[in-house]
Design a protein around this motif. Sequence first.
Motif, PDB file in Angstrom:
ATOM      1  N   GLU A   9     -13.923 -35.497  -8.905  1.00 46.06           N
ATOM      2  CA  GLU A   9     -14.728 -35.622  -9.189  1.00 46.06           C
ATOM      3  C   GLU A   9     -15.599 -35.054  -7.669  1.00 46.06           C
ATOM      4  O   GLU A   9     -16.363 -34.045  -7.737  1.00 46.06           O
ATOM      5  N   ARG A  48     -16.188 -31.106  -8.651  1.00 47.02           N
ATOM      6  CA  ARG A  48     -18.037 -30.824  -7.862  1.00 47.02           C
ATOM      7  C   ARG A  48     -17.370 -29.758  -6.825  1.00 47.02           C
ATOM      8  O   ARG A  48     -17.065 -29.634  -6.361  1.00 47.02           O
ATOM      9  N   ALA A  71     -21.923 -29.810 -11.524  1.00 49.32           N
ATOM     10  CA  ALA A  71     -22.914 -30.829 -11.620  1.00 49.32           C
ATOM     11  C   ALA A  71     -23.719 -31.374 -10.360  1.00 49.32           C
ATOM     12  O   ALA A  71     -22.843 -32.018  -9.191  1.00 49.32           O
ATOM     13  N   MET A  86     -22.833 -37.182 -13.424  1.00 50.17           N
ATOM     14  CA  MET A  86     -20.998 -37.555 -14.467  1.00 50.17           C
ATOM     15  C   MET A  86     -21.058 -37.130 -16.054  1.00 50.17           C
ATOM     16  O   MET A  86     -20.397 -36.273 -16.423  1.00 50.17           O
ATOM     17  N   GLY A  87     -22.718 -36.717 -16.451  1.00 51.87           N
ATOM     18  CA  GLY A  87     -22.620 -36.459 -17.782  1.00 51.87           C
ATOM     19  C   GLY A  87     -22.641 -34.785 -17.252  1.00 51.87           C
ATOM     20  O   GLY A  87     -22.219 -34.217 -18.541  1.00 51.87           O
ATOM     21  N   GLN A  88     -23.293 -34.462 -17.247  1.00 51.98           N
ATOM     22  CA  GLN A  88     -23.230 -32.770 -16.306  1.00 51.98           C
ATOM     23  C   GLN A  88     -22.046 -32.144 -16.173  1.00 51.98           C
ATOM     24  O   GLN A  88     -21.444 -31.322 -16.553  1.00 51.98           O
ATOM     25  N   PHE A  89     -21.123 -33.059 -15.522  1.00 54.01           N
ATOM     26  CA  PHE A  89     -19.235 -33.027 -15.115  1.00 54.01           C
ATOM     27  C   PHE A  89     -18.750 -33.298 -16.666  1.00 54.01           C
ATOM     28  O   PHE A  89     -18.032 -32.129 -17.167  1.00 54.01           O
ATOM     29  N   GLY A  90     -19.313 -33.824 -17.384  1.00 59.04           N
ATOM     30  CA  GLY A  90     -18.507 -33.804 -18.651  1.00 59.04           C
ATOM     31  C   GLY A  90     -18.925 -32.775 -19.922  1.00 59.04           C
ATOM     32  O   GLY A  90     -18.122 -32.239 -20.390  1.00 59.04           O
ATOM     33  N   GLU A  91     -19.958 -32.637 -19.724  1.00 62.02           N
ATOM     34  CA  GLU A  91     -20.898 -31.721 -20.809  1.00 62.02           C
ATOM     35  C   GLU A  91     -19.986 -30.121 -20.028  1.00 62.02           C
ATOM     36  O   GLU A  91     -20.117 -29.775 -21.618  1.00 62.02           O
ATOM     37  N   SER A 114     -14.757 -39.043 -12.283  1.00 64.29           N
ATOM     38  CA  SER A 114     -13.490 -38.313 -12.893  1.00 64.29           C
ATOM     39  C   SER A 114     -13.381 -39.059 -14.291  1.00 64.29           C
ATOM     40  O   SER A 114     -13.394 -37.973 -15.555  1.00 64.29           O
ATOM     41  N   ALA A 117     -16.579 -38.813 -16.993  1.00 61.93           N
ATOM     42  CA  ALA A 117     -16.529 -37.761 -17.090  1.00 61.93           C
ATOM     43  C   ALA A 117     -15.307 -37.838 -18.535  1.00 61.93           C
ATOM     44  O   ALA A 117     -15.944 -36.447 -19.286  1.00 61.93           O
TER      45      ALA A 117
END
Length: 428
Positions: A9, A48, A71, A86-91, A114, A117
């Motif tokens: 990330e 990211r 993200a 990290m929620g955005q990253f995982g989504e 990371s 996520a």
Amino acid sequence: MRRVAIVSEHASPIAQAGSVDSGGQNVYVAQVARQLAAQGYAVDVFTRRDSSRLPHEMEWGKGLRIINVPAGPARYLPKEEMLPYMGQFGEFMTRYFGRSSHSYDLIHANFFMSAMAALPVARRYGLPLAVTFHALGRVRRQHQADADKFPDTRFAIEDEVVRSADRIIAECPQDRHDLVELYGADPDRISMIPCGYDPQEMWPMEMATVRSSLGWDKKAFYILQLGRMVPRKGVDNVIRGMSRLRKEYGVDARLCIVGGNTTAPLEEATPELARLKAVAREEGVLDFVEFTGRRGRNQLRAYYCASDVFATTPWYEPFGITPVEAMACARPVVGSDTGGIRYTVVDGVTGFLVPPKDPGALAERLARLAQDSSLSYRMGRAGAQRAERLFSWRCVGTQLADVFESLCGGAFAQRSARHWEAGDRLIA
């Protein structure tokens, strides 16, 4: 063809190493990706997006792509400020995996965020998850106390990742010990694979030639410190050690410090430099310390090879790639008796181990090398042999590929289904 998603990330493989949040993990991710691609894997690196100028996807070589994940704001953020995104990253990864024309076989997450996520993505698509932490929160807190800006929630996230990951990659024996003792990790799900160096980047050069190119004094005893300019790296200790080397042992010692947020050593760009210069001024050795700022990867070999010794005395070090690179350049290393340095440097053979925050002990070991050129030469050669035998990136890539193949084997599907069902707690 196997397709691997590497998640990193805050540490992009294309970032310039040496700044505050850009160092060993960036090099690790770049080299692991290249090595896996060279072995026939298709590799996508998810990192990211920290600049609006970066494309969302970019080809980086044969079998290699970088996915710049939206993200948070498209600008630099300290890694300590990335957790809320990290929620955005995982989504994003979940959507990307779902619409990708290529299915993935495995996720390799680097750092706890990371892994945070990636964990729901691995669960959603039934993929094996391997994790390299690079640093552990509880260890960091022990050594940095109030200077650690990560919230306490990091510990619970790491606990969950340790319980849920299919394989944890420990980078040295200390890392493995900390995972078991501080996190209750299952030893059977830990594989120890170190970091490495690139033999096409680092190899010995004739000292006089490179000293001339850098404008260094031919006869002085040069100490090199290279890495990120943050307090826990203990650069101030090296300055104080060099000061004692000059004053107590009469050695004409000079110190070159490579690293910073810019190619010029600007204090406003790298605040730590102001503190370090103040330390050098206080010790009366400012005229004998060269602050170079950040240097490109293609320039580092000259600095390693021009120096008499590489010194690195961090308070703690999860692994530390720079001692291995110095060894590959046939230079003795004097390093802290901690973490990965304790593993890479063989005390009395490839260099010396000293306590962190002990400039007197550092000066004494440096004096031994300054006063005995044959000892310095033997240690340098022994270090080069050790680096070649154990720490090439090709060797690291092969070991990781073996682990990944074991995770992708037929036994994974049945075991993984039970594993996720038993531990299916989404991280909030």
